[in-house]
Design a protein around this motif. Structure first.
Motif, PDB file in Angstrom:
ATOM      1  N   TRP B 114       0.844  -1.193   0.000  1.00 56.33           N
ATOM      2  CA  TRP B 114       0.000   0.000   0.000  1.00 56.33           C
ATOM      3  C   TRP B 114       0.885   1.252   0.000  1.00 56.33           C
ATOM      4  CZ3 TRP B 114      -5.518   0.622   1.052  1.00 56.33           C
ATOM      5  CH2 TRP B 114      -6.221  -0.584   1.027  1.00 56.33           C
ATOM      6  N   THR B 116      -0.239   4.078   1.273  1.00 56.16           N
ATOM      7  CA  THR B 116      -0.576   4.774   2.519  1.00 56.16           C
ATOM      8  C   THR B 116      -1.119   3.740   3.500  1.00 56.16           C
ATOM      9  OG1 THR B 116      -2.816   5.181   1.680  1.00 56.16           O
ATOM     10  CG2 THR B 116      -1.188   6.922   1.312  1.00 56.16           C
ATOM     11  N   PRO B 118      -3.434   1.516   5.194  1.00 57.59           N
ATOM     12  CA  PRO B 118      -4.755   1.102   4.712  1.00 57.59           C
ATOM     13  C   PRO B 118      -5.906   1.472   5.656  1.00 57.59           C
ATOM     14  CG  PRO B 118      -3.371  -0.823   5.246  1.00 57.59           C
ATOM     15  CD  PRO B 118      -2.491   0.382   5.312  1.00 57.59           C
ATOM     16  N   LYS B 127      -9.824  10.927  -4.947  1.00 58.69           N
ATOM     17  CA  LYS B 127     -10.036   9.532  -4.536  1.00 58.69           C
ATOM     18  C   LYS B 127      -9.809   9.403  -3.045  1.00 58.69           C
ATOM     19  CE  LYS B 127      -8.659   7.970  -9.055  1.00 58.69           C
ATOM     20  NZ  LYS B 127      -7.535   8.248  -9.936  1.00 58.69           N
ATOM     21  N   TYR B 129      -8.552   6.816  -0.411  1.00 58.00           N
ATOM     22  CA  TYR B 129      -7.881   5.531  -0.287  1.00 58.00           C
ATOM     23  C   TYR B 129      -8.039   4.954   1.112  1.00 58.00           C
ATOM     24  CZ  TYR B 129      -5.647   6.455  -4.751  1.00 58.00           C
ATOM     25  OH  TYR B 129      -5.422   6.709  -6.075  1.00 58.00           O
ATOM     26  N   ARG B 131      -8.801   0.731   3.207  1.00 61.30           N
ATOM     27  CA  ARG B 131      -9.453  -0.578   3.173  1.00 61.30           C
ATOM     28  C   ARG B 131     -10.916  -0.436   3.593  1.00 61.30           C
ATOM     29  NH1 ARG B 131      -8.461  -3.832   0.082  1.00 61.30           N
ATOM     30  NH2 ARG B 131      -6.911  -5.345   0.780  1.00 61.30           N
ATOM     31  N   SER B 133     -13.120   1.314   1.929  1.00 60.20           N
ATOM     32  CA  SER B 133     -13.730   2.549   1.413  1.00 60.20           C
ATOM     33  C   SER B 133     -14.772   2.215   0.351  1.00 60.20           C
ATOM     34  CB  SER B 133     -12.646   3.467   0.838  1.00 60.20           C
ATOM     35  OG  SER B 133     -11.915   2.800  -0.170  1.00 60.20           O
ATOM     36  N   ASP B 444     -11.731   0.184  -8.269  1.00 66.74           N
ATOM     37  CA  ASP B 444     -11.552   0.553  -6.855  1.00 66.74           C
ATOM     38  C   ASP B 444     -10.553  -0.337  -6.113  1.00 66.74           C
ATOM     39  OD1 ASP B 444     -13.211   2.704  -7.050  1.00 66.74           O
ATOM     40  OD2 ASP B 444     -14.888   1.856  -5.913  1.00 66.74           O
ATOM     41  N   ASN B 450      -4.159  -0.518  -2.040  1.00 71.96           N
ATOM     42  CA  ASN B 450      -4.631   0.814  -2.443  1.00 71.96           C
ATOM     43  C   ASN B 450      -6.102   0.840  -2.858  1.00 71.96           C
ATOM     44  OD1 ASN B 450      -2.068   1.931  -1.965  1.00 71.96           O
ATOM     45  ND2 ASN B 450      -1.364   1.245  -3.970  1.00 71.96           N
ATOM     46  N   GLU B 451      -6.934   0.099  -2.112  1.00 69.48           N
ATOM     47  CA  GLU B 451      -8.385   0.200  -2.331  1.00 69.48           C
ATOM     48  C   GLU B 451      -8.799   1.649  -2.148  1.00 69.48           C
ATOM     49  OE1 GLU B 451     -10.787  -2.311   0.219  1.00 69.48           O
ATOM     50  OE2 GLU B 451     -12.623  -1.189  -0.245  1.00 69.48           O
ATOM     51  N   LYS B 452      -9.756   2.097  -2.988  1.00 70.56           N
ATOM     52  CA  LYS B 452     -10.239   3.476  -2.888  1.00 70.56           C
ATOM     53  C   LYS B 452     -11.692   3.538  -3.303  1.00 70.56           C
ATOM     54  CE  LYS B 452     -10.340   4.143  -7.570  1.00 70.56           C
ATOM     55  NZ  LYS B 452     -11.578   4.447  -8.323  1.00 70.56           N
TER      56      LYS B 452
END
Lengths: 476, 476
Positions: B114, B116, B118, B127, B129, B131, B133, B444, B450-452
């Motif tokens: 990641w 950032t 998570p 966006k 970012y 987990r 989101s 996403d 990097n889920e967003k």
């Protein structure tokens, strides 16, 4: 063979000081010198300092050699523990023996399945349980026990001794080879080298004249810049894991035969009289199988074939994958980039660089044939030649006699399947005979849970080393 | 289509409260409700409690249902997070809609790659970012945002709403089906169900009428009662990893064709007019490929074939191995017992139990042929049929209109390749139409690093759900 007077006195002292010797081992095991863990790196250095104190109490003149820093995978640098050298005696009339051991240990934690705290030496049923008890703090203390016995009994130590003790062996001996090469002149007077960092075959005393080498490989495959959800993307991408299983499924067959063409080319054929060596070796196949707990049969069921495939034939093992799902439970991921790990144990005459080329060419060809458009890279991350020594030598003869004095039997003359790179470095810097003289038993669990050394091996092992120093002065 | 007054007011409130809504999402993402990790199980329950508080602040009457414990692979039991139900309104003159979401998340750690933390929602370039989101905390908050907007603008909510939020979706929704079946009567007044736990196809609004099912397998192989040192034992034992790679290397070919005989037998053939459905769908293959970052081509390069292989054909993915070495670096181990993990996404007409039999029979036959004496066990750990719904229905019509109000375009009518078992349970317990109304975008990274969720989707999605409630009351 009757026991010389000086050895009788030496052995009596060792027997009478068992309790003290075990107490020192308790201190040593209590220092958490795990070299693999950055957070215990200071303990590795503390262990080196502790050993120096013990050695100086025996008038061994010590020096620590700074070997710089290690780059961790996360980009930080961390100080390496110093290498500890020592010198006892410099009489030009005496022979000089070089001794090696390591003061760091494998990782250990009670959660891994230990029955007792791995850093609290725990006696039970004649066994001393604790991390490093057998690998390799116990054997190092056997040297110091033997020297103490000589000194307290006012027996002159009949050889000069040079010591090299390191604190990174369990993490690839980082920095050791370079350090020893740079102090090459220090080894000029060495006539024999002795390494006490292996173990017996089963429960029978041994001297060891060979080790396998190692070619460790990483196979990277990338199919996406990130991990993908298998529901959302499954069926539309060439998956890295499919490629990895396809390729690594073609490395070795179920019966252990390595499928990479040419890998066996340089393996020395078994000589007509070679099989006889194995007849003499005391080894119980059933015991071996029982200790492993295989659900079915072993690959070989007779002693000779089994031992030859441990020692003198190469073997390929698949160790795992990084980058894929590896925890218990379900994670329906398509890993984006994975690294398969496998290694081949090498035998004499096999050249790691040649093996690397064979493996990389083979996998590259298979990958190309598969038509996958993914990225693939295979390389050898670590290569070490096999080690063999000529056992028809005074060094081995001294070890055999020493074993006979203590255990009353002729030791097995064996090889080992594992790899100790310092054996090759010692051959290179001294040009002399290098002996492996194991102290602990084959079932000590050197890298496993519940590592132990038998009290008997710790005490009798101290005697063996004392007798070995004596016999070294007699040979030639 | 001109916007009704009440929706204008609703949308204005949502636009004006963007900052507050994002702050609430920050709170939600900060709770580490990873259901796969036993050590964060308490956080899953804390997340349920947190959501209950937020819902009660909106006068939703909540109840937590205890669904007992889970048996972990190590034999211990661990409490499951409660299921959170809620009721808002019970006017018999209004229709009732059933809403589902989940408050647990996939595992995440900065070391996984990641950019950032998570669990710290991080805005960047429009966006958000973090987990969960997009999967599925953000969409759940969209419901609460819409309801808050109705209430603060003093607009009567034109339908009754029932909520089911769970905390184990990412771990197979353990206990959910049984719980919902046991409270069957509670669903008697439900006329529509709406699930916001999927994502758009690419960056174009969608409504979803189909999902693939799942057959997840564990393949256990055991060759020793403990891990072995590859130097000491390599060459003498039948290795579990060799068997595993041999077997799992025969599951699927490089081009994604499943090699298990009979697996494709029940897959419905493509109907003559079926291809036309795909012509209408707005979807950019190049964008799709770019978002994945494949180093080479995709399995299919035209839109129709690609989408059909995501949605209406089965796919097999290999996820990983537990019990083997999986960290960076080198560990020359022969793992004693390993579990390979793979799954097949199922399509309509495929029966998970029939697929299980085909897979287990195939691997058992291959294993027997190999002659390995090791222990092998293969079983389906999780089986779910595919889901399809009839989209010619008032429920879908309301969702289409709501999307048009907000995004000004007719949404794509799509299927999804992933699996949401609760769709089938909702069809069973309500007997009514079940709609998937996705909030987030296809890129996403729901189960990735990097889920967003796009800020736009979070805010406009809140409007879509508000408009959907409004349109539900207008249809029929």
């Amino acid at each position: 063979m009757s026991l010389p007077d000086s050895l009788s006195k030496l052995f009596a002292y060792i027997d009478n000081n068992k309790v003290n010797f075990i107490e020192t081992l308790i201190e040593a095991v209590a220092i958490k010198s795990v070299s693999a863990w950055p957070q215990t790196r200071d303990e590795c250095q503390r262990m080196i300092n502790w050993a120096q104190q013990k050695m100086e109490a025996l008038n061994i003149s010590c020096k620590q050699v700074d070997i710089g820093s290690q780059d961790l995978p996360d980009g930080t640098k961390i100080k390496l523990p110093n290498i500890l050298t020592g010198t006892l005696g410099n009489d030009p009339a005496k022979k000089t023996v070089l001794v090696y051991g390591h003061l760091d240990v494998q990782p250990a934690a009670i959660e891994d399945g230990w029955d007792t705290d791995p850093f609290v030496l725990t006696p039970k049923d004649g066994k001393l349980y604790g991390r490093g008890s057998s690998d390799d703090k116990g054997p190092i203390l056997c040297w110091l026990n033997a020297i103490e016995a000589y000194q307290r009994q006012n027996i002159t130590i009949p050889v000069n001794i040079k010591f090299v003790f390191e604190g990174m062996e369990e993490s690839g001996s980082i920095g050791l080879h370079k350090c020893l090469m740079s102090m090459r002149r220090w080894f000029d007077d060495v006539e024999f080298a002795c390494i006490t960092d292996s173990r017996w075959l089963g429960n029978y005393p041994c001297v060891t004249y060979g080790l396998r080498g190692l070619a460790h490989f990483n196979l990277d495959i990338e199919c996406a810049k990130m991990d993908l959800h298998s529901g959302v993307f499954g069926g539309t991408v060439y998956e890295a894991m499919t490629d990895l299983f396809n390729l690594m499924g073609q490395l070795v067959d179920v019966n252990g035969k390595i499928l990479v063409p040419g890998v066996y080319d340089d393996v020395e054929p078994v000589k007509p009289d070679e099989d006889k060596i194995y007849e003499k070796i005391v080894f119980d196949v059933d015991e071996y199988q029982k200790s492993i707990g295989t659900p079915g049969r072993l690959l070989y069921e007779n002693k000779k074939d089994l031992l030859q495939h441990r020692w003198r034939f190469p073997a390929l093992s698949i160790h795992g994958i990084s980058g894929a799902h590896c925890k218990p439970g379900q994670k329906t991921v398509i890993p984006g980039k994975v690294t398969g790990k496998f290694s081949i144990r090498l035998v004499p005459n096999q050249d790691p660089n040649k093996i690397e080329k064979l493996v990389v060419d083979y996998l590259s060809k298979k990958f190309k044939e598969s038509g996958s458009p993914n990225l693939m890279k295979c390389q050898m991350s670590h290569g070490v030649r096999a080690f063999t020594e000529n056992p028809i030598n005074h060094n081995f003869q001294a070890a055999v006699r020493a074993t006979e004095h203590v255990y009353g039997v002729e030791p097995n003359l064996i090889r080992e399947g594992s790899t100790i790179p310092v054996t090759l470095t010692f051959q290179e810097v001294t040009g002399k005979n290098v002996l492996l003289l194991p102290i602990g038993c084959g079932d000590d669990g050197a890298h496993s849970q519940n590592e132990k050394i038998n009290e008997r091996n710790f005490i009798e092992g101290s005697k063996v080393l004392g007798a070995y120093l004596y016999e070294l002065s007699k040979v030639l």
